[in-house]
Design a protein around this motif. Structure first.
Motif, short mmCIF file in Angstrom:
data_model
loop_
_atom_site.label_atom_id
_atom_site.label_comp_id
_atom_site.label_asym_id
_atom_site.label_seq_id
_atom_site.Cartn_x
_atom_site.Cartn_y
_atom_site.Cartn_z
N HIS B 231 0.83 -0.88 0.07
CA HIS B 231 0.19 0.10 0.00
C HIS B 231 0.93 1.62 0.29
O HIS B 231 1.45 2.00 1.13
N PRO B 232 1.22 1.79 -1.16
CA PRO B 232 2.01 3.08 -1.23
C PRO B 232 0.98 4.08 -0.68
O PRO B 232 0.06 4.73 -0.88
N MET B 233 1.77 5.00 0.63
CA MET B 233 0.78 5.86 0.63
C MET B 233 1.74 7.08 0.73
O MET B 233 3.31 6.75 0.88
N VAL B 234 1.57 8.25 1.98
CA VAL B 234 2.00 9.57 1.73
C VAL B 234 2.40 9.71 3.41
O VAL B 234 0.77 9.86 4.00
N LEU B 235 3.19 10.00 4.20
CA LEU B 235 3.03 10.18 5.67
C LEU B 235 2.82 11.94 5.47
O LEU B 235 3.08 12.48 5.82
N LEU B 236 1.64 12.71 6.24
CA LEU B 236 2.21 13.91 6.60
C LEU B 236 1.37 13.92 7.67
O LEU B 236 1.82 13.28 9.12
N ASN B 237 2.73 14.70 8.13
CA ASN B 237 3.27 15.68 9.51
C ASN B 237 2.09 16.59 9.83
O ASN B 237 2.06 17.51 9.07
N ALA B 238 0.97 15.77 10.92
CA ALA B 238 0.03 16.94 11.40
C ALA B 238 0.78 17.70 12.53
O ALA B 238 0.29 18.37 13.40
N ASP B 239 1.86 17.57 12.69
CA ASP B 239 2.42 18.75 13.90
C ASP B 239 2.87 20.01 13.41
O ASP B 239 3.44 20.79 14.14
N GLY B 240 3.52 20.37 12.61
CA GLY B 240 4.33 20.26 11.86
C GLY B 240 4.33 21.70 10.71
O GLY B 240 3.50 20.72 9.46
N GLY B 241 4.71 22.61 9.47
CA GLY B 241 4.35 22.73 8.47
C GLY B 241 3.35 23.63 8.07
O GLY B 241 2.75 22.95 9.04
N ILE B 242 2.91 23.65 6.92
CA ILE B 242 2.15 23.75 6.35
C ILE B 242 0.70 22.68 7.19
O ILE B 242 -0.30 22.72 7.04
N THR B 243 1.31 21.53 7.21
CA THR B 243 0.41 19.96 6.99
C THR B 243 0.21 19.95 8.56
O THR B 243 -0.91 19.26 8.74
N ALA B 244 -0.02 20.54 9.32
CA ALA B 244 -0.32 20.91 10.40
C ALA B 244 -1.72 21.27 10.83
O ALA B 244 -2.74 21.15 10.90
N SER B 366 10.33 15.78 7.89
CA SER B 366 9.36 15.85 6.62
C SER B 366 8.10 16.47 6.44
O SER B 366 7.60 15.87 6.95
N ASP B 367 7.68 17.46 6.14
CA ASP B 367 6.00 17.43 5.50
C ASP B 367 5.50 15.78 5.65
O ASP B 367 4.14 16.01 5.84
N ALA B 368 6.83 15.68 4.24
CA ALA B 368 5.35 14.58 3.64
C ALA B 368 6.36 13.38 3.27
O ALA B 368 7.50 13.66 2.54
N ILE B 369 6.42 11.90 3.76
CA ILE B 369 6.79 10.87 3.43
C ILE B 369 6.36 10.14 2.43
O ILE B 369 5.23 9.67 2.83
N PHE B 370 6.99 9.70 1.40
CA PHE B 370 6.33 8.41 0.96
C PHE B 370 7.07 6.72 1.39
O PHE B 370 8.11 6.87 1.62
N ILE B 371 6.64 6.21 1.27
CA ILE B 371 5.90 4.91 2.15
C ILE B 371 5.13 4.19 1.72
O ILE B 371 4.23 4.37 0.47
N VAL B 372 5.98 2.57 1.28
CA VAL B 372 4.97 1.66 0.78
C VAL B 372 4.96 0.57 2.36
O VAL B 372 5.76 -0.01 2.41
N SER B 373 3.67 0.64 2.77
CA SER B 373 2.85 -0.77 3.69
C SER B 373 3.43 -1.59 3.43
O SER B 373 2.07 -1.76 2.00
N GLY B 374 3.57 -2.47 3.53
CA GLY B 374 2.73 -3.81 3.18
C GLY B 374 2.98 -5.10 4.96
O GLY B 374 3.92 -4.90 5.65
N ASN B 375 1.79 -5.69 4.89
CA ASN B 375 1.32 -6.03 6.24
C ASN B 375 0.86 -7.23 5.75
O ASN B 375 -0.14 -7.76 5.52
N GLU B 376 2.18 -8.19 6.12
CA GLU B 376 1.62 -9.27 5.63
C GLU B 376 0.31 -10.58 6.87
O GLU B 376 -0.20 -11.15 6.40
#
Ligand SMILES: Nc1ncnc2c1ncn2[C@@H]1O[C@H](COP(=O)(O)OP(=O)(O)OP(=O)(O)O)[C@@H](O)[C@H]1O
Ligand SMILES: Nc1ncnc2c1ncn2[C@@H]1O[C@H](COP(=O)(O)OP(=O)(O)OP(=O)(O)O)[C@@H](O)[C@H]1O
Ligand SMILES: [Mg+2]
Ligand SMILES: [Mg+2]
Lengths: 308, 469, 317, 627
Positions: B231-244, B366-376
């Motif tokens: 599952h590719p997704m992007v983590l968004l920083n809810a604590d700082g930056g404009i993404t707060a 960072s404001d946004a971090i791309f990640i691929v989650s894999g959960n077996e």
């Protein structure tokens, strides 16, 4: 001669040692093996335990002393990634790389010499131009592209050779060819220019006047005189290839060699394996240089081998 | 019949407990048995367990084992062997990379020949699901030094040879308890380069190639695809930056045309993620939550409301780690730029990337971090703990509520109650747009003409289910 | 071309119509015009520079503008191609032509900057080693060997950790990885040159070491250096591709040919043009530079220059 | 009369250069019979070597043969379709010895192998037999311990020895004709004498025909029956040696003879042929020697043809031949004595100078052998005088000179220059000292940086010593210096390769003079130059000395030249000075037998014991080359 070798070995030992030291320090600086090696979801405790197991929590100096002590008795430790002795991995992978590089560079030399000579016989002539331009083109082809192209041609279309993997001689041909091409083109240029110089030399004129047959003048006298520069470059190519340029070819042809292992070790931050590979590479560079020097001495009597 | 399978990476070991690598699993899945199994759709079923496990107290599960199973070396596969395997897994000596799957194991005892009690460190509702990943090893043989090079299991195939760097060969075990599989011998080869994998298949050297690029589907003799665990997704920083600002986060979701990603970038071999970090087969999936629509106008409006027009946003990613990671990142960056943000795409080498992904103490993210989650494990806990709970290594928020929910659900034995908590988490995370949800991508296999096989949702390749003409 | 056919003035100071400009420094222009391959090389490189400078004006699209719906469109001459994207689109639906034009900037810059950096450093080191000889030489040779034995990829990772991925990183990494070859060559040439009488003459005139290195030794290195530099240029443009692919290279939205080649790699069997077009651009550049280099190599060598002249002129007249 | 072996007819060779077509050989004709020795003389650049190369089919781009023919036993060697014939003949029937011994041998093959190669190719010998023969040949050319030497490589041989190897190699195929291009320039006089003996013997016993190219008339006098003089690509006069050397008809031949220094003549100004050789790019319409000819008349505006002399004494191309050769004006100029200085302080004083080289080493811990290149040498030079340093090759002359300049490390001893001890001088003061001490190198080819223009070369000392940095003033000074050494003004912008050896040597002299030094070491400054140019350079050096009050240490192995320039002479042997004294005394009354042996070996035109007188075949007298 003996003194020369001893002396060079000393120098080589210093080179190897400095590489080891630098690599040791750098590998501790650039990354965190724990971070990379463990799964993303690993807990803090697991990380700490792993770190302790690797001995990465101890002072760097202590780590270094331990490391050097172990290396001195050829104990490179156990690979973090493969969990088996590093030496075992290297012994297992090195032959494939050695086979590949030596056959590639050998092939390059074997092809470059006649091509370079033919080009040099008539500088700026038609043959020369064709050889030069083709080698320039060869030089600018990305290696993986060439590799895949060869696979498409020889494996898919013609079905003559296997696509990848190691095994018999047929597995060797395509990777060796791919690896040889850039070296080949550089060598052609070197052969060509040194041969042009040699053919202009006074002694060649003398040989001609002596009525020595042209093929002998070119193929024996001029060629031998060009041998040192040619072999210098060939040795250089060999060393360069050995110290890492096989990665691409080994990847494309799934060739189980050291280059592939090295990049995987880097990806997995397997410091222990990486250090050992670097160590082995450094040693082979030193040995190769020594062999080349001895070879040059055999070729060129003017080269002094004073233990200076 | 013999077949050859190309997998991406060579196993580093064939000890089924030591490493966490796909190559090892691909081979060992055919050599070892597990207590639990899943069907092609991902539903949990019985493996060598003879009946459904029961939780006899909050920290103990009881498993019953089929009688009469032996390992390929003749050792009996009984409760003692299972208990041994579990103790082996948590033995600090082994220092298994798989521990994160089995972190709740506390120990195991053989109650009788066929009954084993698995103790957990706390209440563990998903232990049966974990057991699907746990391979049972023979107590005697697994202590041999070469077990990692020549494994002995109880499955339909037995180990023949391992030519390091080149291939691993298995053959059908003639003494296997079940019916003899169609494929009598299988050779695994390891090729990382996608072009080379494709060409081995085209050259007719191999029968099955994993991780085919979607672009190549039309070129291979046969292709099979199945929703994967990725599952590719992007983590968004809810604590700082404009993404707060939650509006910005929502806008970031709305700005992306996920349909287009799935149909174009993945050539249809991906599904739009339904506003949550889970696929429909996962425990904890919330059917009521759906994907953010593609609405760039609304995204712009939200940005304007939040006063973040033209705002700067850093998007961190890596390259070559996951299928089309770099492309996806760039496309996401492109969509965000299209709604007027100033996107700084930074693609790092993996270790550097991890350094940014791992949540540090000071919380600078960072404001946004791309990640691929894999959960077996096909269970919400693993993903949520990692990316949504503020204590998770990859979390980008500090919402105490999330921590509470996720911790509570982890030990909640009652399945309905557990499901309820997860649905709340999903809803909240969706509402707050803590992530940019993207896709669930398919696994694609290339197959030779003669091979017939149906892929599974967990991506496992059981040779015994394959047939050749 | 004509030599004075008959000269009525028989005295000592008869004028001679030279076959070509007799000034040793001059005449390069006429030399170039006469040398077709060299001229082609210059024209090609000139146009490459033109493209690099004016890429923003020439490119039909923003090279970073994506349109994934229209991805992997073939070039115009193939089935399914259109004039909208003359060279097709890449895996993210970006215009290949525009990327090609923009990519020239970074590729050329990285190539030249690296060759310059590595060349300058390497030649300097090699000059010093070869000229100083003895202990200094031994130490420097050891240093060179150490660097050769050092895995480049590791170096790249280190530098990345220190300065982060960017074009500068690429240049620094490639230069640090490539200077040794210049050093070795410079050293070996200097070793043989320093025995020659003109170097001794310079020493006895009282020239400073620096002057001997720069004024006397360096120009005599020019020919082999040019060859080496161009060969290295080719290598570097390709190495940049490898680095870019590892994520060490230029960062989006910037692009380079190497990056495009590397990114197009996975699509080779489906969209060959993604690799081939930037690959051809690299080949084209390398070829142009090599044509110039071979021209220069001959032109800077007085003896070869005379020979070339006679060959060409002899063939014509 | 026997058939000619070799016939050269109207040979015309041109070089295509950027500066124009250089017509290096313009219609040369002669023939050679078995047993005949023809000396081809002429100043540097007149086309001697090109002629010989054309015979051997070795003219290469940028040169090409554009006319005429070369026939061996009546069959053309230069026809395009006779390439096979030429390849057969050249090397077997015609052998050649090249001018430059240093680069003429393949450095990577032992000298033995290189001779063996010829023997196997042309005499069909087995390797073993050829090897045996190679040893004999080396012995024949007076290489000591040939058994041992045969396996050695060229770099282990001195220039003179290499030259002898080349000769041995040429003789290996037992040729009928030997083309020898300055075969003795690199040799010591003593060795030269024995080689000339050897050639004469072969020529007599085996009827070996020899084409001897040289500019040393002494050598010609010793060996040749006939002499042909070339000027500007043409033969302008030929005939029997007797007549040519004593009663030349062409003014140029006469000039050449007077420019040749002899041992007998005391220190005086050499006769030179003024002016420059003509530009070979110009077509030949007038007599090419006319601009320099003292006898020039109006008729000379039309180029004369080479016509047989009525006396059957050869051929001549001259409208106004010399009737009676004027004897060289013996005590003409520049003979003011140097007595004045000897009372004063010497400018340079060398005491117990030794330079030792470690050579080789036995094993890793073995003792190093020491070569005493200069061994305990002492001498003084007073301001304004010239000390000639002579001795055979390898005797330590160059090393002595370079030690004085601190260009080689001094092992022991002291060197005082202008009352300053320089063996211990630090770097910077030493550099400043270089302004006062300069050197002229032996080899005008390798001592000039090929990548610099003459302007840069000559101006460099001024720049590095920070004396003059203004470009335009630098240009003026360089122009002035070039004028001083007699180079054309446009020389400044050219590169060294565009000059003849003599011109290059002038550039070297100009460079040495730039700093207006007081003391100049001239290390064999004229050895590479031919007679007329040598005379010019020697005169130039003398003039400059007179004008600028220079002091010279003049290193040479040519005793005759030293005789002309040196006030005092030091004879070196084996690293020691064995005799030193005023030139007249040493030459007329040598104290050491070695000095006497050296003096005796010098070939002289007027040498009464000329070899030729007894080696000349009977028919040769009547056998002048007539075309
Ligand atoms: N490669 C060349 N390019 C241009 N001109 C040349 C070349 N080789 C020879 N020449 C010219 O040909 C002429 C004759 O040269 P050649 O070598 O025959 O002289 P030489 O009589 O042997 O002189 P020396 O006594 O110096 O050897 C010279 O004027 C020279 O400039
Ligand atoms: N760098 C050196 N290392 C070892 N031996 C040397 C070195 N330079 C000169 N020699 C030796 O010193 C001796 C004297 O050499 P030098 O050059 O002074 O002789 P020369 O009298 O000038 O001879 P020539 O007339 O041949 O120039 C020779 O035997 C030579 O081999
Ligand atoms: Mg000559
Ligand atoms: Mg000398």
């Amino acid at each position: 001669m003996g003194g020369f070798v001893v002396n060079r070995l000393w120098q080589g030992a210093i080179v190897v040692l400095s590489v080891v030291v630098v690599v040791f320090i750098l590998t501790r600086l650039i990354g965190d093996p724990v971070r990379v090696m463990l799964p993303l979801e690993a807990t803090v405790e697991q990380r700490a335990a792993f770190e302790a197991q690797l001995g990465l929590d101890r002072p760097i100096l202590e780590q270094f002393v331990t490391y050097v002590r172990d290396v001195a008795v050829l104990d490179f430790g156990e690979s973090l990634w493969q969990r088996r002795p590093v030496l075992e991995i290297i012994v297992e992978r090195a032959p494939a790389t050695i086979l590949l590089t030596f056959s590639a560079i050998g092939l390059a030399v074997l092809l470059a010499v006649p091509l370079g000579i033919v080009a040099a016989l008539r500088p700026e002539g038609l043959v020369d131009r064709v050889v030069v331009i083709i080698s320039l083109l060869g030089l600018s082809i990305p290696q993986f592209w060439l590799g895949l192209l060869l696979i498409v041609l020889f494996s898919l279309t013609l079905g003559w050779l296997p696509t990848s993997g190691s095994g018999g001689l047929d597995h060797l041909i395509l990777p060796a060819l791919t690896l040889a091409l850039p070296a080949l083109t550089r060598l052609v240029m070197v052969v060509r220019s040194t041969m042009i110089d040699e053919l202009n030399a006074q002694y060649v004129k003398v040989l001609r006047a002596k009525g020595i047959r042209p093929w002998r003048v070119v193929g024996v006298h001029a060629l031998r005189n060009s041998a040192v520069p040619i072999l210098t470059i060939a040795g250089w190519e060999l060393i360069r290839t050995l110290s890492g340029y096989t990665v691409v070819v080994e990847t494309v042809f799934a060739w189980p060699g050291l280059g592939l292992t090295a990049i995987q070790a880097i990806e997995r931050q397997d410091l222990i394996l990486l250090q050992a590979i670097v160590f082995v590479t450094a040693i082979s560079v030193v040995v190769l240089n020594l062999l080349l020097d001895v070879l040059f001495k055999a070729i060129d009597p003017r080269i002094e081998m004073n233990a200076k | 019949d013999d077949i050859t399978i190309v997998i991406g990476s060579e196993p580093t070991t064939l000890d089924p407990h030591a490493a966490d690598d796909g190559g090892e699993k691909a081979v060992n899945d055919n050599i070892f048995d597990t207590l639990m199994v899943r069907d092609t759709e991902g539903n949990l079923g019985l493996g060598i367990a003879s009946e459904w496990p029961t939780q006899i107290d909050p920290t103990t599960w009881e498993f019953k084992i089929e009688p009469g199973i032996t390992f390929q070396n003749g050792e009996p596969l009984n409760a003692a062997a299972v208990a041994f395997s579990i103790e082996r897994m948590i033995d600090p000596e082994l220092n298994s990379e798989q521990l994160s799957y089995f972190s709740t194991f506390a120990g195991a005892e053989a109650v009788d020949e066929l009954t084993v009690h698995v103790r957990t460190s706390g209440p563990d509702p998903i232990l049966p699901a974990r057991m699907y990943y746990f391979m049972i090893v023979p107590p005697e043989a697994s202590q041999a030094t070469d077990f990692a090079e020549a494994p002995i299991g109880s499955g339909p195939y037995r180990f023949v040879s391992w030519d390091r760097g080149n291939q691993i060969v298995l053959e059908a075990d003639p003494n296997y308890r079940g019916e003899a599989p169609d494929v009598s011998q299988v050779t695994y080869r390891f090729i990382e380069e996608p072009g080379t994998r494709l060409s081995t298949l085209l050259a007719g050297e191999v029968d099955l190639v994993t991780n085919l690029l979607p672009e190549f589907m039309g070129q291979v003799p046969q292709a099979a695809s199945m929703r994967s665990l990725e599952h590719p997704m992007v983590l968004l920083n809810a604590d700082g930056g404009i993404t707060a600002d939650a509006r910005v986060r929502r806008a970031l979701n709305l700005a992306i045309d996920k349909e287009a990603l799935a149909s174009a970038l993945f050539e249809g071999q991906a599904q739009v993620e339904q506003g949550q970090l889970l696929g429909p087969t996962y425990f904890g999936y919330n059917e009521d939550v759906t994907a953010f629509p593609y609405d760039p106008d609304r995204a712009r409006e939200l940005l304007a409301e939040a006063g973040a027009e033209g705002g700067q946003i850093t998007l961190v990613s890596t390259s070559g780690r996951w299928l089309k990671d770099r492309e996806l990142t760039e496309v996401v960056g492109g969509y965000w730029s299209a709604v007027g943000l100033d996107v700084d795409v930074q693609i790092y080498e993996f270790d550097e990337y991890l350094q940014r992904l791992f949540r540090s103490e000071d919380g600078q993210r960072s404001d946004a971090i791309f990640i691929v989650s894999g959960n077996e494990l096909l269970d919400a806990d693993r993903s949520f703990s990692a990316y949504l709970a503020p204590s998770g290594f990859g979390a980008s928020n500090s919402i105490p509520q999330m921590e509470e929910w996720i911790t509570a659900a982890r030990t909640e034995i009652d399945l309905d109650a557990r499901q309820a908590i997860y649905e709340e988490v999903v809803e909240y995370a969706h509402e707050e747009a803590l992530l940019t949800f993207l896709l669930n991508i398919n696994n694609i296999w290339g197959m030779s003409e003669r091979l017939s096989w149906d892929p599974r949702v967990d991506g496992k390749m059981f040779i015994s289910t394959m047939t050749v003409e | 071309m004509s030599v004075a056919e008959s000269d009525p003035q028989i005295g000592g100071e008869a004028t001679i119509v030279p076959v070509a400009d007799a000034r040793p420094g001059g005449g390069y222009w006429s030399d170039l015009v006469g040398d077709t391959p060299g001229l082609i090389g210059f024209i090609c490189l000139g146009s490459l520079f033109f493209i690099a400078v004016f890429a923003p004006l020439l490119a039909p699209y923003d090279p970073a503008a994506q349109n994934i719906i229209a991805r992997l469109k073939p070039p115009v001459w193939m089935d399914g191609g259109s004039w909208a994207h003359i060279l097709g689109t890449d895996h993210l639906g970006r215009d290949v032509l525009s990327r090609l034009l923009h990519g020239s900037r970074i590729s050329l810059f990285v190539g030249f900057a690296t060759v310059l950096l590595a060349g300058t450093f390497g030649v300097l080191i090699g000059l010093i080693a070869g000229y100083a000889g003895g202990r200094t030489d031994q130490w420097i040779t050891g240093f060179i060997d150490t660097n050769v034995a050092f895995p480049g990829l590791l170096l790249a990772l280190l530098i990345l950790a220190v300065i982060g991925p960017s074009m500068t990183t690429v240049i620094v990494v490639l230069a640090l990885n490539g200077w040794m070859v210049y050093a070795r060559m410079a050293r070996s040439v200097v070793l043989s040159l320093r025995q020659t009488a003109f170097v001794e003459a310079a020493e006895l005139l009282g020239c400073h070491t620096g002057r001997i290195l720069i004024r006397h030794l360096l120009p005599n290195l020019a020919a082999p250096l040019l060859t080496l530099g161009t060969l290295e240029f080719a290598r570097i443009v390709l190495a940049e591709a490898a680095l870019s692919f590892l994520g060490l290279g230029v960062q989006p939205p910037a692009t380079s040919w190497g990056l495009d080649v590397a990114q197009g790699k996975d699509y080779m069997f489906r969209a060959w043009w993604l690799v081939t077009i930037p690959g051809l651009a690299i080949a084209f550049t390398v070829l142009a530079i090599n044509l110039i280099a071979s021209w220069l190599r001959v032109t800077t060598d007085p003896v070869e220059r005379e020979k070339r002249f006679a060959r060409r002129f002899g063939a014509a007249g | 009369m026997s058939e000619p072996l070799l016939t050269v007819e109207g040979l015309h060779v041109e070089f295509l250069t950027r500066r124009g077509r250089v017509h290096a050989v313009r219609g040369v004709s002669f023939d050679l019979r078995p047993g005949q020795a023809l000396g081809l003389v002429g100043e540097s650049g007149c086309g001697k070597s090109v002629t010989s190369q054309a015979i051997m089919g070795l003219v290469q781009l940028p040169g090409r043969i554009i006319g005429g023919d070369v026939r061996w036993k009546g069959k053309s060697l230069i026809d395009p379709d006779s390439a096979d014939y030429r390849r057969e003949v050249c090397g077997r029937d015609i052998a050649m010895v090249f001018q430059d011994p240093m680069t003429s041998l393949d450095p990577l093959f032992s000298v033995g192998d290189q001779i063996v190669e010829v023997l196997m190719r042309h005499r069909g010998m087995t390797r073993v037999a050829a090897h045996k023969r190679a040893v004999e040949l080396l012995d024949m050319v007076h290489i000591r311990e040939p058994q041992k030497r045969v396996a050695q490589f060229p770099h282990e041989f001195s220039g003179g020895m290499r030259q002898r190897v080349l000769i041995a190699m040429a003789l290996a195929s037992e040729p009928e004709l030997l083309v020898a291009d300055e075969p003795t320039t690199a040799l010591d006089v003593t060795v030269q004498a024995s080689l000339l003996d050897l050639l004469a013997e072969l020529q007599r016993n085996l009827s070996l025909a020899v084409l001897m190219i040289t500019h040393d008339l002494g050598v010609v006098a010793k060996l040749c029956h006939d002499v042909a003089v070339m000027y500007a690509g043409e033969i302008i006069e030929d005939g029997p040696a007797e007549r040519m050397l004593h009663h030349p008809s062409h003014p140029y031949t006469a000039g050449l003879l007077s420019a040749t220094p002899t041992l007998a003549k005391t220190r005086h100004r050499l006769e030179t042929i003024d002016g420059q050789p003509p530009d070979l790019r110009l077509p030949r319409t007038q007599c090419s020697f006319r601009p320099r000819c003292v006898n020039a008349i109006d008729a000379c505006a039309i180029a004369p043809d080479l016509t047989p002399l009525s006396t059957n004494q050869g051929r001549l191309a001259c409208h106004n031949p010399v009737k009676q050769r004027t004897p060289a004006s013996v005590a003409s100029t520049n003979d003011e004595s140097k007595q004045n200085g000897y009372t004063a302080e010497p400018l340079l004083s060398v005491r117990n100078l030794s330079v030792h080289y470690p050579i080789g080493r036995q094993g890793f811990f073995g003792r190093r052998d020491i070569l005493k290149a200069v061994d305990n040498v002492s001498f003084d030079i007073w301001p304004g005088e010239t000390l000639g340093l002579v001795g055979e090759s390898g005797s330590g002359k160059t090393t002595t000179g370079r030690a004085v300049l601190r260009a080689v490390p001094v092992t022991s001893g002291s060197i005082t220059f202008d009352r300053q001890e320089i063996t211990t001088l630090a770097r910077e003061p030493l550099r400043r000292l270089r302004r006062d001490m300069q050197i002229i190198f032996q080899d005008p080819y390798s001592s000039l940086n090929p990548r610099m223009t003459v302007q840069d070369i000559v101006a460099e000392p001024l720049l590095v010593h920070g004396i003059e940095t203004d470009p335009s003033r630098l240009r003026d000074r360089v122009a002035h210096l070039l004028e001083l050494v007699g180079l054309p003004a446009d020389a400044a912008i050219r590169h060294p390769h565009a000059f003849s050896g003599g011109q290059r040597q002038r550039v070297g002299i100009a460079r040495a003079l730039t700093l207006e030094p007081r003391f100049i070491i001239a290390d064999e400054p004229v050895s590479a130059l031919d007679v007329s140019i040598r005379a010019q350079v020697v005169n130039l050096m003398q003039d400059l000395q007179a004008r600028l009050g220079l002091t010279y240490l003049f290193v040479a192995h040519d005793l005759a030249v030293v005789r002309h320039i040196a006030d005092r002479v030091a004879i070196m042997k084996g690293g020691k000075i064995i005799e030193i004294g005023p030139a007249d005394e040493v030459y007329t009354n040598p104290a050491q037998p070695y000095t006497r042996a050296l003096l005796d070996a010098v070939p002289e035109i007027d040498d009464k014991h000329r070899l030729r007188s007894w080696s000349k075949p009977a028919q040769a007298a009547a056998d002048t080359p007539v075309s």
